[in-house]
Motif scaffolding. Sequence first.
Motif, PDB file in Angstrom:
ATOM      1  N   GLN A 720       0.847  -1.181   0.000  1.00  0.00           N
ATOM      2  CA  GLN A 720       0.000   0.000   0.000  1.00  0.00           C
ATOM      3  C   GLN A 720       0.889   1.239   0.000  1.00  0.00           C
ATOM      4  OE1 GLN A 720      -3.357  -0.252  -0.225  1.00  0.00           O
ATOM      5  NE2 GLN A 720      -3.030  -2.476  -0.340  1.00  0.00           N
ATOM      6  N   ARG A 721       0.315   2.365  -0.327  1.00  0.00           N
ATOM      7  CA  ARG A 721       1.090   3.608  -0.344  1.00  0.00           C
ATOM      8  C   ARG A 721       0.574   4.571   0.721  1.00  0.00           C
ATOM      9  NH1 ARG A 721       0.577   5.783  -6.226  1.00  0.00           N
ATOM     10  NH2 ARG A 721      -1.541   4.998  -5.915  1.00  0.00           N
ATOM     11  N   PRO A 722       1.485   5.316   1.351  1.00  0.00           N
ATOM     12  CA  PRO A 722       1.045   6.303   2.346  1.00  0.00           C
ATOM     13  C   PRO A 722       0.334   7.472   1.682  1.00  0.00           C
ATOM     14  CG  PRO A 722       3.403   6.491   1.970  1.00  0.00           C
ATOM     15  CD  PRO A 722       2.960   5.282   1.207  1.00  0.00           C
ATOM     16  N   ARG A 723      -0.528   8.126   2.463  1.00  0.00           N
ATOM     17  CA  ARG A 723      -1.298   9.261   1.975  1.00  0.00           C
ATOM     18  C   ARG A 723      -0.633  10.566   2.390  1.00  0.00           C
ATOM     19  NH1 ARG A 723      -6.847   7.910   0.901  1.00  0.00           N
ATOM     20  NH2 ARG A 723      -7.387  10.076   1.331  1.00  0.00           N
ATOM     21  N   LEU A 724      -0.854  11.632   1.572  1.00  0.00           N
ATOM     22  CA  LEU A 724      -0.309  12.944   1.920  1.00  0.00           C
ATOM     23  C   LEU A 724      -0.861  13.429   3.245  1.00  0.00           C
ATOM     24  CD1 LEU A 724       0.814  13.092  -1.022  1.00  0.00           C
ATOM     25  CD2 LEU A 724       0.109  15.497  -1.034  1.00  0.00           C
ATOM     26  N   GLY A 725      -2.082  13.032   3.555  1.00  0.00           N
ATOM     27  CA  GLY A 725      -2.688  13.494   4.795  1.00  0.00           C
ATOM     28  C   GLY A 725      -1.912  13.096   6.033  1.00  0.00           C
ATOM     29  N   MET A 726      -1.088  12.033   5.930  1.00  0.00           N
ATOM     30  CA  MET A 726      -0.281  11.597   7.070  1.00  0.00           C
ATOM     31  C   MET A 726       0.822  12.602   7.389  1.00  0.00           C
ATOM     32  SD  MET A 726       0.015   7.599   5.905  1.00  0.00           S
ATOM     33  CE  MET A 726       1.177   7.206   7.223  1.00  0.00           C
ATOM     34  N   ILE A 727       1.200  13.423   6.411  1.00  0.00           N
ATOM     35  CA  ILE A 727       2.291  14.383   6.601  1.00  0.00           C
ATOM     36  C   ILE A 727       1.788  15.674   7.233  1.00  0.00           C
ATOM     37  CG2 ILE A 727       4.165  15.627   5.434  1.00  0.00           C
ATOM     38  CD1 ILE A 727       3.911  13.639   3.135  1.00  0.00           C
ATOM     39  N   TYR A 728       0.549  16.065   6.921  1.00  0.00           N
ATOM     40  CA  TYR A 728       0.067  17.393   7.273  1.00  0.00           C
ATOM     41  C   TYR A 728       0.151  17.701   8.765  1.00  0.00           C
ATOM     42  CZ  TYR A 728      -1.939  17.420   2.545  1.00  0.00           C
ATOM     43  OH  TYR A 728      -2.114  17.374   1.205  1.00  0.00           O
ATOM     44  N   ASN A 729      -0.160  16.715   9.602  1.00  0.00           N
ATOM     45  CA  ASN A 729      -0.289  16.981  11.040  1.00  0.00           C
ATOM     46  C   ASN A 729       0.936  16.544  11.850  1.00  0.00           C
ATOM     47  OD1 ASN A 729      -2.915  18.044  10.728  1.00  0.00           O
ATOM     48  ND2 ASN A 729      -3.762  15.967  10.662  1.00  0.00           N
ATOM     49  N   THR A 730       2.073  16.292  11.173  1.00  0.00           N
ATOM     50  CA  THR A 730       3.279  15.933  11.934  1.00  0.00           C
ATOM     51  C   THR A 730       3.802  17.158  12.667  1.00  0.00           C
ATOM     52  OG1 THR A 730       4.696  16.371  10.023  1.00  0.00           O
ATOM     53  CG2 THR A 730       3.873  14.121  10.281  1.00  0.00           C
ATOM     54  N   GLU A 731       4.514  16.896  13.752  1.00  0.00           N
ATOM     55  CA  GLU A 731       4.989  17.986  14.605  1.00  0.00           C
ATOM     56  C   GLU A 731       5.925  18.923  13.863  1.00  0.00           C
ATOM     57  OE1 GLU A 731       7.337  18.552  18.883  1.00  0.00           O
ATOM     58  OE2 GLU A 731       6.782  16.543  18.159  1.00  0.00           O
ATOM     59  N   GLU A 732       6.848  18.371  13.060  1.00  0.00           N
ATOM     60  CA  GLU A 732       7.818  19.207  12.346  1.00  0.00           C
ATOM     61  C   GLU A 732       7.120  20.176  11.386  1.00  0.00           C
ATOM     62  OE1 GLU A 732       7.674  15.981  12.340  1.00  0.00           O
ATOM     63  OE2 GLU A 732       9.552  15.113  13.100  1.00  0.00           O
ATOM     64  N   ILE A 733       6.137  19.673  10.679  1.00  0.00           N
ATOM     65  CA  ILE A 733       5.432  20.500   9.696  1.00  0.00           C
ATOM     66  C   ILE A 733       4.662  21.618  10.386  1.00  0.00           C
ATOM     67  CG2 ILE A 733       3.621  20.476   7.940  1.00  0.00           C
ATOM     68  CD1 ILE A 733       6.194  19.132   7.045  1.00  0.00           C
ATOM     69  N   MET A 734       4.002  21.283  11.507  1.00  0.00           N
ATOM     70  CA  MET A 734       3.213  22.287  12.220  1.00  0.00           C
ATOM     71  C   MET A 734       4.102  23.344  12.842  1.00  0.00           C
ATOM     72  SD  MET A 734       0.300  19.830  13.942  1.00  0.00           S
ATOM     73  CE  MET A 734      -0.632  21.219  14.543  1.00  0.00           C
ATOM     74  N   ASN A 735       5.277  22.927  13.395  1.00  0.00           N
ATOM     75  CA  ASN A 735       6.199  23.894  14.014  1.00  0.00           C
ATOM     76  C   ASN A 735       6.739  24.894  13.006  1.00  0.00           C
ATOM     77  OD1 ASN A 735       5.853  22.721  16.508  1.00  0.00           O
ATOM     78  ND2 ASN A 735       7.694  21.451  16.383  1.00  0.00           N
ATOM     79  N   GLU A 736       6.962  24.426  11.758  1.00  0.00           N
ATOM     80  CA  GLU A 736       7.514  25.316  10.728  1.00  0.00           C
ATOM     81  C   GLU A 736       6.427  26.157  10.054  1.00  0.00           C
ATOM     82  OE1 GLU A 736      10.638  25.860   9.894  1.00  0.00           O
ATOM     83  OE2 GLU A 736      11.465  24.406  11.323  1.00  0.00           O
ATOM     84  N   GLY A 737       5.175  25.857  10.360  1.00  0.00           N
ATOM     85  CA  GLY A 737       4.076  26.611   9.740  1.00  0.00           C
ATOM     86  C   GLY A 737       3.953  26.362   8.253  1.00  0.00           C
ATOM     87  N   ILE A 738       4.308  25.145   7.828  1.00  0.00           N
ATOM     88  CA  ILE A 738       4.277  24.815   6.403  1.00  0.00           C
ATOM     89  C   ILE A 738       2.839  24.543   5.966  1.00  0.00           C
ATOM     90  CG2 ILE A 738       5.043  23.118   4.676  1.00  0.00           C
ATOM     91  CD1 ILE A 738       7.590  22.788   6.344  1.00  0.00           C
ATOM     92  N   GLN A 739       2.478  25.109   4.833  1.00  0.00           N
ATOM     93  CA  GLN A 739       1.118  24.986   4.325  1.00  0.00           C
ATOM     94  C   GLN A 739       0.916  23.685   3.533  1.00  0.00           C
ATOM     95  OE1 GLN A 739      -1.232  27.466   5.008  1.00  0.00           O
ATOM     96  NE2 GLN A 739       0.421  28.259   6.305  1.00  0.00           N
ATOM     97  N   ASP A 740      -0.344  23.259   3.440  1.00  0.00           N
ATOM     98  CA  ASP A 740      -0.654  22.044   2.679  1.00  0.00           C
ATOM     99  C   ASP A 740      -0.164  22.150   1.236  1.00  0.00           C
ATOM    100  OD1 ASP A 740      -1.851  21.259   4.956  1.00  0.00           O
ATOM    101  OD2 ASP A 740      -3.921  21.344   4.232  1.00  0.00           O
ATOM    102  N   ARG A 741      -0.348  23.319   0.648  1.00  0.00           N
ATOM    103  CA  ARG A 741       0.035  23.471  -0.754  1.00  0.00           C
ATOM    104  C   ARG A 741       1.534  23.347  -0.937  1.00  0.00           C
ATOM    105  NH1 ARG A 741      -0.091  29.671  -2.887  1.00  0.00           N
ATOM    106  NH2 ARG A 741       1.180  30.629  -1.260  1.00  0.00           N
ATOM    107  N   ASP A 742       2.327  23.731   0.124  1.00  0.00           N
ATOM    108  CA  ASP A 742       3.776  23.582   0.038  1.00  0.00           C
ATOM    109  C   ASP A 742       4.157  22.102  -0.017  1.00  0.00           C
ATOM    110  OD1 ASP A 742       4.180  26.333   0.146  1.00  0.00           O
ATOM    111  OD2 ASP A 742       4.147  26.328   2.349  1.00  0.00           O
TER     112      ASP A 742
END
Length: 784
Positions: A720-742
Motif C-alpha cells: 500500500q502507499r502512504p497518503r499525503l494526509g499523514m504528513i500534514y499533522n506531523t509535529e515538524e510540519i506544524m512547528n515550521e508553519g508549512i502549508q498544505d500546498r507547500d
Amino acid sequence: MNRLWDIADSPKKELEKDPNEDRIQNGRQQIGKFGIGKLAAFAVGNELTHISTMDGRTRVVTVDKSDIKDRNYADPPKCEIYGMDEDEARQYVEEEILPDNVTNPWEEVSDEWNSWTLAMVDEIKPSVVEGRTYSYLLKRMIRTAIPLSTNFSVQVNGESIGERNPDSEKLANLKIGTNDEFREHLESDLKQAWVDIDEEIDSVDEVESGRYECETTEVQSYEEGQEPRLGLQVPNLGPISGQAAIYEDILTTPKREKKDVQDYGYRISVRGKLVNRGEPNFDTPQKSYKYWSRFLATVEIPNLDDAILLQRDSFDESKIESRITREVLDSVFNYLRAKARHQLEEENHDPGTFFKRLSTLSPQKVPEALQGLVENDDVPFPSGGWDDVDVEFKACGTDADLAHYESEDHAIIINTDHTLLNALNEESFPDTSREVVGEALAGQLLAIGYFRHNNVDPSLIEGAVDIIENSARSAAKLIQDQPQYYGNKLTTTVQEGDDPFEKAVVDAFLNLGLDVEHYGASDKPDAVVTISRPDQNFRVAVEAKGGTSTSADHKEVSISTIHEHAEDFECQHCVAVSSEEIFQLRGGSPDDDSSLIEQVNSHEDVSIMTVDMLKEMLRRHQQNPYDYTQLKNIFKLNSPDTDTEVQINLKNEITGENTGNDLFEPRDDENRPLLEVSDLPELVQAWWRQMPRSEKMVRTILEAAKEQQDNFESRGDRGQRPRLGMIYNTEEIMNEGIQDRDIEAVLSSASLTGLATLGEDGKYYTIEQSVDEIMDKMDVSASQ
C-alpha cells in the motif's frame, strides 16, 4: 455575351435533341446539365469582368454581384456590353485592366489566339486577402484538372502550372484496353458485383454474360488533333480508357498531406473534364494505405455524364453508371495491388503484411491481442482474421490517441497529428521511418489489447497507455525542438483563429504534461485542462480566440459564455487564450477601456493567457518542468510573492500606471498586484523560479514524508502507499508553519526526479531513495 448570365438555363439543352450524337459546341464537348459555373467566381470577389475577342472585334462586360442578386426572368439584369476595334481595345485593356503578370493575348503570335476570352475577378473579399484562400489550393485544383493531353497552358501569379507527375519508378502499371489479363479480372469483379446489385441473383453463375463481358474498343479523344486510343466497352457503362500505376514511393509528401493535398487516388474525367477534384476516393471503400498512397489512376468515362447532377462533382446514385464506375475503379486498384505485391515478393523487397509477420513470431498471442481491441470497441472480429488487418496512417487530431483500432477499415490507425509522427513529418524523415515507427506503435496497441483480453486491471492498463503516450512525446523531443516548434505554431495560427489556433493551444498544454480534452463546438469550450489535486481535480475551461486587430473584437470573448461552459463541464476556473494585441482591444472607441480586462478583474475564477506567456511556459518547462501546483497558480494568475493565494489584477491599458520596483508589489485598491498584459511572461518566469521555496523547507517536508512512509511500512502495510494526509499533522510540519500546498508542491517537484512518486490523484506518495539523494537531484540550492 447576350446569354452569358442566363441562370439555370443552358445551350446544352439544345444539344440533347439526338441522344446518339455527341454534345459539341464551338468544338468543345459539353458535360453536365446546367451552365452556372461562372457564379462560383462570386465566392472570391464581388465583380466579374469578361473581355472577349473574335474576328478583330473586342467586347467587354462587367457584372457586379448586386446586379444579378434576387433577379429573375421577369426582372432580368441589364449589363452594358462595350465593343471596340483592336487598337482601341488593346490600349484600354493594357493600360486599365491587364495586370503585369498576366499573359497579354495580343502579344501571342499563334494563330490560335485570333479568338480568346479573359475573365477577371475584382473587389476581392477580405477573407480571401487575409489568407483563407491559399494559392497552393488553387494550384492543386488546376494541376489535377489538366487533362493528360492539352493544347493550352495555365499560369498562376506568373508561375506555369502543369500536371503533377510522380517522380518515382512504377511497381505495376496498366493501360486500359491493352491488357487481356485485366479484362478477365474486371469481368470476374463485375460478375460478383451483380450478385450484390440484383437481389434475384444468388450466385455468379446466374449472371448473364451481357452484364459483365467487356470488349476492347477505340475511344475517341476529346482534344482536337488527338488520335483515338484503346479502351474497354463495359456493359451498362460504355467505353472507358486511361491508365493507372502503383509506384515505389508514396506520392504525397508529408508536408503536402498536412495541407490536405492528396496526389494519389482516382482522377475521373468525363468528356475531357475532371469531375472529382475533391474526392480522390470517388466514394469507393477505404484502401490499404501501403498501396493506396502509391496509386494513381486517370480514367476517362464519357457515359458517366448521364449520372452527373447539378454540381459537377456529385452523381445520381440511382443511376447504374455510378455503381458500375466504382466497381471498375476498385477492380483497377485491386488488380494493380496484386501485381505490385507479387513484384515486391519476387524482388524480396516485401516482408509481407504487419500481421502476417507478427503472427509468425507470436502465433498464440496475436489473435488474443486483436480480440482485446475488438472487444473494447464492441465490434465484430474481422472475418479474415489478422490477414484483413493492416497498419494505416490518418490525421485524427492532436489530442486523439496515438493509435487506435478501426473496425470499419480493419486497420490499426496511427495518428499522424500526434507529436511524434508530426516531428517525423516536419523533419522530412524517410517514409520508411514513419512506417517502422507506425508498426512499433501498432505493437504497443496490440499489447494493450492482449492485457484487456486477459482481464488485467483497467487502472493498470490506463497507466500503461499513459506511459506509451508520454514515451512517444519524449521521443519527439529527440527529433524536434518542441518549445520552439509549438511556440511557432501559436504565433502563426493566432491570426488565423478558429480551429488551427485551438489545436495549437491544445498542443501547447499537452506538451506541458497536462491532461487536455479538445472540444471546440459552439456549445462547448474549446478545451478542458485537468490538473490533479489531492482533494479535487482542478479543471479549467479554455477558450482560444484568434484574429487580428481588424478582424477580431474583444467582445467575442464573452465571460458569460465561458462561465456557462465551465459550469457544464464541471470546471472550477476559466481561461481565455489569445494574443496580447486582442486582449488590449478597446470597446466602441479608441478611448474606451478594455471591457474584457475589466470583466476578468471582477471574476476570481476567470483569467487570461497570452501567446507570449504560453510560449514562455513551454520554454521554461523544457528546462526544468513545472509541477502541477505551479501550473495551477499560473492558470489562476496568482502572485508568487505571497504565502496565501492572491490573484493578480490586470492593469487597464489606458489609465493604469506602473508604480513600484517589485513586479508583484501590491498596488491596487484591493491590495493586489497590478500587472500589464505584457508583464504576464514575467509571471511565468517568477513561478518557475519560485518552487521549491527554500532548502530548509524542502528537507523538512521530505524527511517528514520519509518518516511517515517508514512508520506506514513498519505496521505491515507493504504493497500500500502512504497518503499525503499523514504528513500534514506531523509535529515538524506544524512547528515550521508549512502549508498544505507547500507539501503538495514539494512532493510534486520531487516526483519529477524519478526518485519519488506522487499519485495522479495527488493523494498517495512514495519516497524511493534517501532525502539527500532526492534533494541533490532536485538541485534545490541552484533554484534559489
